[in-house]
Write a protein that holds these residues in place. Structure first.
Motif, PDB file in Angstrom:
ATOM      1  N   ALA A 138     -44.460 -10.420 -26.303  1.00  0.00           N
ATOM      2  CA  ALA A 138     -43.932  -8.872 -25.568  1.00  0.00           C
ATOM      3  C   ALA A 138     -42.558  -8.855 -26.072  1.00  0.00           C
ATOM      4  O   ALA A 138     -41.691  -9.838 -26.512  1.00  0.00           O
ATOM      5  N   PHE A 139     -42.280  -7.624 -26.762  1.00  0.00           N
ATOM      6  CA  PHE A 139     -40.920  -7.055 -27.041  1.00  0.00           C
ATOM      7  C   PHE A 139     -40.158  -6.773 -26.037  1.00  0.00           C
ATOM      8  O   PHE A 139     -40.602  -5.759 -25.206  1.00  0.00           O
ATOM      9  N   VAL A 140     -38.897  -7.239 -25.861  1.00  0.00           N
ATOM     10  CA  VAL A 140     -38.229  -6.926 -24.727  1.00  0.00           C
ATOM     11  C   VAL A 140     -36.915  -6.678 -25.003  1.00  0.00           C
ATOM     12  O   VAL A 140     -35.939  -7.209 -25.959  1.00  0.00           O
ATOM     13  N   ASP A 141     -36.431  -5.392 -24.572  1.00  0.00           N
ATOM     14  CA  ASP A 141     -34.853  -4.968 -24.693  1.00  0.00           C
ATOM     15  C   ASP A 141     -34.173  -5.766 -23.636  1.00  0.00           C
ATOM     16  O   ASP A 141     -34.135  -5.912 -22.780  1.00  0.00           O
ATOM     17  N   VAL A 142     -33.069  -6.467 -24.360  1.00  0.00           N
ATOM     18  CA  VAL A 142     -32.138  -7.485 -23.560  1.00  0.00           C
ATOM     19  C   VAL A 142     -30.746  -6.771 -23.431  1.00  0.00           C
ATOM     20  O   VAL A 142     -29.938  -7.360 -22.786  1.00  0.00           O
ATOM     21  N   GLY A 143     -30.874  -5.332 -23.935  1.00  0.00           N
ATOM     22  CA  GLY A 143     -29.413  -4.852 -23.908  1.00  0.00           C
ATOM     23  C   GLY A 143     -28.946  -3.865 -24.912  1.00  0.00           C
ATOM     24  O   GLY A 143     -29.092  -4.391 -26.225  1.00  0.00           O
TER      25      GLY A 143
END
Length: 310
Positions: A138-143
């Protein structure tokens, strides 16, 4: 508390009406704001409506190069209709004298990444937002739109064939930093350690109960049934079971010393709505996590979060 609280993923900041005075204050302070992109013009300038003020993000300021790589155009075009973070770089007037705010998403991302490189290390907890699902993870936006990778093997202890079996695009998740490459600015995440140990999950169940489960793997000798994302048991072989099937199962035994749950399939069940993720760890910093029980007969199943070399 997650360590990216000052730089949350795009779409997780509460919407706030912005006045001209708010934008002037943000210009002076460098505060990161957020608003949805209304359109992308032929020059790939993004247009945002900020109340009485129109905002514009130029193509060059839309995405930091170390995030977009060779897909820069699609990275700009795909912002339309999505909440986007930015800093205010200038306030000016258009040809009709109306106020226009010059904005930079790139500056917001660089500011967030500078903070991450200074303060994050393996084991740091981060709030994330799922942006894309692929077979490998999964690609995750962390900020601020900074994307980290969550490999499929780090999602849960119970094996899955695709991350869509756990997540949906847009979903808010809690993660931990698995590795941080300061040279390439690449962050890799893990998720399974936050879902609890074998004992923490097994304590929710008792022998003699009948509960709902999900078929994950079917073998000649039986089927592995997931009772929770970090807990599976083995049921005897039964015809016409397939991965993803919902089933009711009778719990025959729970053996911590062997980390085994013995099950009996009662019947197949219709599909159910996915349950909210139950996190056992929600704050602090991970250093050493042991999944297996203390009296486990084999080599302990554990994760050691190692700090990167200086």
């Amino acid at each position: 508390m997650p360590e990216n609280k000052l730089y949350p993923p795009e779409g997780l900041r509460p919407p706030v009406p912005l006045s001209l005075s708010d934008l002037k204050e943000a210009l002076e302070s460098g505060t990161i704001l957020e608003a949805p992109v209304q359109r992308c013009d032929v020059e790939h300038t993004l247009h945002l409506s900020l109340g009485s003020v129109q905002g514009r993000i130029s193509r060059e300021d839309a995405v930091a190069p170390w995030i977009s790589g060779s897909e820069r155009d699609i990275a700009v075009l795909s912002r339309v209709g999505k909440s986007t973070c930015f800093t205010v770089t200038a306030l000016e007037a258009d040809e009709k004298g109306a106020p226009v705010a010059r904005l930079s998403r790139r500056a917001a991302q660089e500011k967030a990444m500078d903070d991450f490189l200074r303060h994050l290390s393996p084991g740091s907890l981060l709030t994330g937002r799922i942006t894309r699902l692929e077979t490998f993870g999964a690609f995750v936006d962390v900020g601020c739109g900074i994307i980290a990778m969550l490999p499929i093997e780090h999602i849960s202890v119970s094996r899955i064939s695709h991350p869509k079996e756990r997540f949906q695009v847009g979903q808010k998740v809690l993660t931990a930093v698995w590795s941080l490459d300061r040279e390439t600015k690449r962050i890799t995440l893990t998720h399974r350690e936050l879902l609890g140990t074998w004992l923490e999950n097994a304590s929710r169940f008792r022998p003699g109960e009948t509960v709902r489960g999900i078929v994950r793997t079917v073998k000649d000798y039986g089927s592995f049934i997931e009772l929770a994302p970090n807990l599976s048991g083995l049921a005897d072989a039964k015809e016409r079971l397939f991965p993803g099937d919902g089933v009711s199962v009778y719990i025959k035994s729970i053996r911590p010393e062997r980390m085994k749950v013995k099950l009996q399939v009662i019947e197949k069940l219709p599909p159910a709505q996915p349950e909210p993720i139950r996190y056992q760890i929600t704050d602090g910093k991970l250093e050493h996590w042991i999944y297996s029980p203390p009296d486990y007969e084999k080599t302990p199943v554990e994760t050691v979060f190692t700090a990167p070399s200086p």
